[in-house]
Design a protein around this motif. Structure first.
Motif: not given
Length: 118
Positions: A29-35, A59-65, A71-72, A90-92
């Motif tokens: 999801d766009v708010v999934t945290l990535i580590v 960091m959230a997917v949308v922040e990485v983008a 694009p996301v 990925a941490r949902n």
């Protein structure tokens, strides 16, 4: 001045994703945290390496983008590559409870009275 997303060359995006336009139910999801789970390795795709450096802390997917100025949908493809390689986690976010009971109004009144007496 950096190029705007609207001015991005579609051929570059095609090359970044290896021609893929989507991923099958990635669960990101766009708010999934990535580590990131490690450091970039020599010969790694530059976008993958940048993601690993960016995601040393969650960091959230949308922040990485936003940081990559991509694009996301493109970033999700890159993240799926890294997930498949075991290079990121990925941490949902937790879903909200289905039915959260509201506190008893009488108890809230008592708390308010107690706070006013302080």
């Amino acid at each position: 001045m950096s190029p705007r997303l609207e001015d991005e060359n579609p051929d570059r995006l095609y090359m970044v994703t290896g021609g893929r336009s989507n991923v099958a139910d990635d669960g990101l999801d766009v708010v999934t945290l990535i580590v990131s789970e490690g450091e970039p390795t020599p010969g790694m795709q530059s976008e993958h390496a940048r993601i690993l450096r960016l995601c040393r802390s969650p960091m959230a997917v949308v922040e990485v983008a936003a940081e990559l100025r991509l694009p996301v949908s493109v970033v999700r493809i890159l993240l799926c590559d890294l997930l498949d390689m075991g290079r990121i986690t990925a941490r949902n976010p937790r879903p909200a409870p289905a039915e959260s009971p509201l506190p008893d109004p009488e108890m809230l009144k008592q708390v308010l009275v107690g706070l006013e007496n302080l």
